[in-house]
Structures are given as C-alpha cells and as structure tokens.
Design a protein around this motif. Structure first.
Motif, PDB file in Angstrom:
ATOM      1  N   HIS A  94      26.046  79.985  48.158  1.00 37.03           N
ATOM      2  CA  HIS A  94      27.010  78.881  48.275  1.00 37.03           C
ATOM      3  C   HIS A  94      27.413  78.356  46.902  1.00 37.03           C
ATOM      4  O   HIS A  94      27.679  77.170  46.733  1.00 37.03           O
ATOM      5  N   GLU A 108      30.355  76.225  46.480  1.00 35.45           N
ATOM      6  CA  GLU A 108      30.266  74.918  47.152  1.00 35.45           C
ATOM      7  C   GLU A 108      29.270  73.990  46.462  1.00 35.45           C
ATOM      8  O   GLU A 108      28.873  72.970  47.028  1.00 35.45           O
ATOM      9  N   TRP A 110      29.547  71.774  44.112  1.00 33.55           N
ATOM     10  CA  TRP A 110      29.977  70.379  43.978  1.00 33.55           C
ATOM     11  C   TRP A 110      30.154  69.718  45.339  1.00 33.55           C
ATOM     12  O   TRP A 110      29.955  68.505  45.468  1.00 33.55           O
ATOM     13  N   LYS A 111      30.487  70.507  46.349  1.00 34.47           N
ATOM     14  CA  LYS A 111      30.561  69.962  47.703  1.00 34.47           C
ATOM     15  C   LYS A 111      29.177  69.492  48.152  1.00 34.47           C
ATOM     16  O   LYS A 111      29.047  68.470  48.845  1.00 34.47           O
ATOM     17  N   ALA A 148      28.522  66.203  46.453  1.00 36.12           N
ATOM     18  CA  ALA A 148      29.371  65.177  47.076  1.00 36.12           C
ATOM     19  C   ALA A 148      28.830  64.786  48.450  1.00 36.12           C
ATOM     20  O   ALA A 148      28.892  63.611  48.844  1.00 36.12           O
ATOM     21  N   ASN A 149      28.291  65.761  49.165  1.00 36.58           N
ATOM     22  CA  ASN A 149      27.748  65.470  50.485  1.00 36.58           C
ATOM     23  C   ASN A 149      26.518  64.572  50.395  1.00 36.58           C
ATOM     24  O   ASN A 149      26.332  63.656  51.205  1.00 36.58           O
ATOM     25  N   LYS A 198      27.736  61.114  49.889  1.00 36.06           N
ATOM     26  CA  LYS A 198      28.292  60.572  51.131  1.00 36.06           C
ATOM     27  C   LYS A 198      27.190  60.159  52.107  1.00 36.06           C
ATOM     28  O   LYS A 198      27.326  59.161  52.829  1.00 36.06           O
ATOM     29  N   GLN A 246      39.974  70.973  41.725  1.00 35.33           N
ATOM     30  CA  GLN A 246      38.595  70.789  42.177  1.00 35.33           C
ATOM     31  C   GLN A 246      37.792  70.020  41.126  1.00 35.33           C
ATOM     32  O   GLN A 246      36.985  69.143  41.453  1.00 35.33           O
ATOM     33  N   ASP A 283      38.796  66.354  40.950  1.00 35.77           N
ATOM     34  CA  ASP A 283      38.241  65.593  42.070  1.00 35.77           C
ATOM     35  C   ASP A 283      36.840  65.046  41.753  1.00 35.77           C
ATOM     36  O   ASP A 283      36.367  64.122  42.414  1.00 35.77           O
TER      37      ASP A 283
END
Length: 251
Positions: A77, A80, A82-83, A86-87, A90, A169, A172
């Motif tokens: 992954h 992903e 940085w996702k 970020a998750n 969140k 990206q 962001d």
C-alpha cells in the motif's frame, strides 16, 4: 504489573495498557502509533514503559496494518502511505470520545507519540488537535510535504503518473504539515528524537525545523535529542527517555 487488553473501538483495533491496580482509575491518556508495515504489537515495549509511569496507553493499528490488513501486506500500500496517516488523524476524535464516554481522562491530559510513520502522525495530530496536551516524536517528520517530495523517487512507476496529480496529492498534505504552521504548537511540551544516520526519515530536515522554531515563544517547551550515528531504529534507552518525558509533561 501491566494489564494488556485487546479492544475494538468502532473499526479501530487497539491494545490498551495500564497498571493492573489502576485499571479502573481515571488516568491521563497517551496514544502511541506504530511505524510503516508495523502493528500495535510491535510497539508494546513503548506502551509498557509509558504505562509503568501511571498512564493509560492506547496502541492503535493504522489502516492496512496489523488486524486491518486487506489485500496483501501493508508494504503493498505504498501509494496510500499518506492516506493511512490522514486516516489516523480522522479517527483520533473517535478514540478520544470513547475514553471520555467510558473510563474518563484525568484533567484532560492527553499525550501522543509514535515512531517513524507514527512520528509523522504525531506531528500531524499536533497540527490538527489543540486538545492534545503533549507529544513526543521519534524519528518522524514535522514536514510531510517536503518529505513526500523526497520519497517520490522510491515509488515504482511514479514516472507514469501525471505530475499534476502527484503535486495535488502533496499539496493536500499542507493541512497536516506542522512545519507550515509551527505556531500550532502553542507552547505545548513537545520532544523530538532522531538519529543522525537515519536513511529512512532523514535527520537534517527535522533538526532544521527545531533550530528554526526554538527561539519562538510558541516553541518554548520544545526539546530535541540526537543520537550520533543512530539509524532508523528506536533503542530501549530512547524509549525510556520518551516515557520519562510523558511523566514530566503529564504529571
């Protein structure tokens, strides 16, 4: 003795560590985040040392890691990365709400720490949540935008991706970049540790960040320790230093 409890808070698998005789007490709360391709079990040593100092400690699994593995290994992954961070940002309010609604948090004392990817997460959480009381970043980066630029060459097939998409990206990430708004530290106690020979998350940018902010009033409680020759590995001595910092900050 330290009690280790496996929990699932919503969709977030965590380990909770606390001294057995204080398990029902309202205590300060500290979160510790693992690194890339790691899991909550891999940072039990860090959690144990913090818990020994009288805190309730929560070790979450990041998205696609540990009990949240999907479609292969975490290392699959990469795009992903940085996702995943970020998750975690969140999900943080959800974790806080759970402890507010169940056992409670003593005097709203909330600490965050982590290593590598978890250190990056720590800095991003500091930028996002003023209710965090104190933090310790172990070999992480407070500057994800510049760090992301540095990582680009290591991503296979990046040359086939539209450069405009890549730049968007990275742009962001500005909302979680502590280096772009260091005033968000707001005089909170924050400690950085980094080894000079870290080949994964470079030492120099983090040290430069510290040098740039250290004489400002918002950074009056920010400290930095360096391990000369240290690589991308957290020693037991550094773990003890981190736990001692929380004993100092959240006493």
């Amino acid at each position: 003795m330290i009690t280790i409890t496996t929990k699932k808070i919503g969709e977030i698998p965590v380990l909770e560590l606390v001294e057995s005789d204080k398990a029902e007490n309202v205590l300060p709360l500290v979160f510790f985040y693992h690194g890339w391709t790691g899991c909550k079990e891999k940072v039990l040593t860090q959690g144990y040392e913090i818990a020994r100092r009288g805190f309730r400690v929560v070790l979450p699994d990041a998205l696609y890691h540990g009990d949240r593995l999907v479609a292969g290994k975490a290392s699959e992954h990469k795009l992903e990365f940085w996702k995943i961070i970020a998750n975690s940002i969140k999900e943080f309010p959800q974790l806080l709400a759970y402890y507010h609604e169940t056992i409670g948090i003593e005097d709203e004392k909330i600490g965050v720490s982590g290593l590598s990817m978890g250190g990056i997460t720590t800095c991003a959480l500091l930028r996002a949540y003023p209710q965090i009381t104190a933090a310790v970043c172990l070999m992480g980066s407070p500057a994800p935008c510049s760090f992301a630029h540095g990582l680009l060459h290591a991503i296979p097939g990046i040359e086939d991706i539209d450069p405009a998409y890549v730049e968007k990206q990275i742009k962001d990430l500005e909302v979680i970049d502590l280096s772009l708004n260091p005033q968000k530290i707001a005089s909170r106690p924050v400690h950085f540790w980094h080894g000079t020979d870290d080949a994964t998350v470079p030492y120099a940018p983090t040290k430069k960040f510290f040098e740039q902010i250290k004489n400002h009033s918002y950074a009056e409680n920010v400290t930095f320790t360096t391990t000369k020759g240290g690589t991308h590995k957290v020693s037991y001595e550094t773990t003890v230093e981190m736990a001692d910092k929380f004993a100092e900050y959240l006493a």
